[in-house]
Scaffold this motif. Sequence first.
Motif: not given
Lengths: 229, 414
Positions: A93, A95, A97-98, A102, A106, A154
């Motif tokens: 999971h 993202l 487009f990051k 990034e 998040l 993350r």
Amino acid sequence: MIHIQQIRKSYRMGALSLEVLKGIDLTINEGELVSIMGPSGSGKSTLLNILGILDQYQEGEYHLAGTLMKNLSERKAAYYRNHYLGFVFQSFHLLEFKNALENVALPLYYQKVSRRRRNRQAMELLERVGLADRAQHMPNELSGGQKQRVAIARALISDPKVILADEPTGALDSQTSDQVMDLFREVNASGKTVVIVTHEAEIAAKTARTIHLRDGVVQNETHQVGAAS
Amino acid sequence: MIWNTDHWLEIWQTVRKNKLRTVLTMFSIAWGIFMLILLLAAGRGLENGIRYQFRDDAANSIWITPRITGRPFRGLRAGRPVNMTMDDYTQVAAVPGVEHITARYNLRGNFTVRYGDQFSQFPIRSVHPGHRYLEKTEMRRGRFINDRDIDQRRKVAVIGNRVVSGLFKDQDPIGEWIDINGIQYKIVGVFTDVGGPGEQRMIYIPISTGQAAYGGGRTIHRLMFTVGNADLAESQRIEKDVRTLLAERHRYDPQDPRAIRLFNHVENYQRFVALFNGIATFIWVVGIGTIIAGIVGVSNIMLIAVKERTKEIGLRKAIGAPPSDIIGLFLMESLTLTFLAGYIGLMAGIGTIELVQHLLNTIPNPPDFFRNPHVDIHAAAGATLVLVLAGVLAGLIPARRAAAIDPIVALRDE
């Protein structure tokens, strides 16, 4: 760190009520590396959702770091997830487009941390998981193992009290699985509490303590000698 | 929230991810606003055209011309001429609500007017001082006819600017004497009139002078007066009072439609105002309809976006995004898209109108019924307001849908 007392959870299905968790008692102390095992339908996913404050329960009490997690508003739940928990999922999971940096940064976005500080911390964590050179890569340019390491970075960035991993190696080959498990053990060695839900015995064997669920109750616990912590 | 660069970055990233979808969405909104602006400007152009037709005379005036009775009344036969005199002028002037009033004593045809060795043909009207308000006579120099001119039957004249250019060239006409049919008149004023060349060739003299010079006695041929700011009902009340008064004085049936001809400009003007309002309402309805189609389009596409981004939203919630943040993200996106697109549509619309206006100014015979189309500040502000509302409306349902996503369901592995 995690203290669960007689938790019961049932789903209503029309007129029927299906009880998934039938009174679970569980205590996980700070700094433990624990796996939760069980066949499908044993209630381990539901338990993980409750631990992750993604789901409600009807009876019992769940204390996370001394705070009772019950009947929280969406806003409060989001706050505790953000500050107390780090999630790692089977299918990563990230993202799409990051880029890696990034994605790692998040969770701090929702803590209103400035972008400069966010990215600096994210970079430190990518270094720690050995992906500093991939910081600017998009997820589709990363291998499965790399993606999961980004996801772990993350999960770590908000300095949570507990890392919750749901089948973290389910989508990985055995060699990458080992690497990811090594990373979890390393994270655990640094003092973080880690809870891994898995159905693979090999993975469970790499944790210090395994909780076996069956039919919505804790069936038994095993302790692995020689495993971490 | 608005000044948070992170939010803009998030929006930019999602917008960039779906270029075609974004462009199509923006087009539908831009088109809606473009059409609204164009329609509003067209409506304004029509309105200006019709107002232009009314430009000559005061829109708040009532004109009365005596005619011949059409019905017998109190033993008097039909077919008697109604002869109006200066007494009618005095009495109608006293009717409450009557503002500026004038009578006209008609001098038919053109008159040879001479100044030195220059002469030409011009029409002449003999009137009261109030006449300048009825015809929207605009004084350029000197003065209009005044009460003392009337009382003393002075031989003075107020001439239109075309009379000046015809007889005087570059000379100052004020104080000069002109000869009309052998009578010398002193020029006291120069005027212009938006009513066109015909009105600008006019020469005005005091009504008393005209009556004396051409054997009119106390006869008048027309009564004209303004009613100030009276609304339609008030003007009709004044009209009725005047009708009753005249019928009484000249002993004809007040219901006789042929005894006098009365023209109430207020009525006519109100009818056109109502027409403009109707057109304006119609335009807004059509325009907003077009925009609603755009809103539904944006909303629809955003709903698809929410569905596509279920996993992303679920993840954001799992790692700690509060519901307000999710709603904000989608609302901001929809607002940004609609606003940007609307702005493009607005600019395109204004550009098109400027072009049309330029073309109207360059063609030799611009149509009278369509003049000076433009978008005023109110229309632009209205359109902007509609845009913001549209953006919020379009984003609202998708944003709520997004906020309601259950992370457990969203993140479940297939």
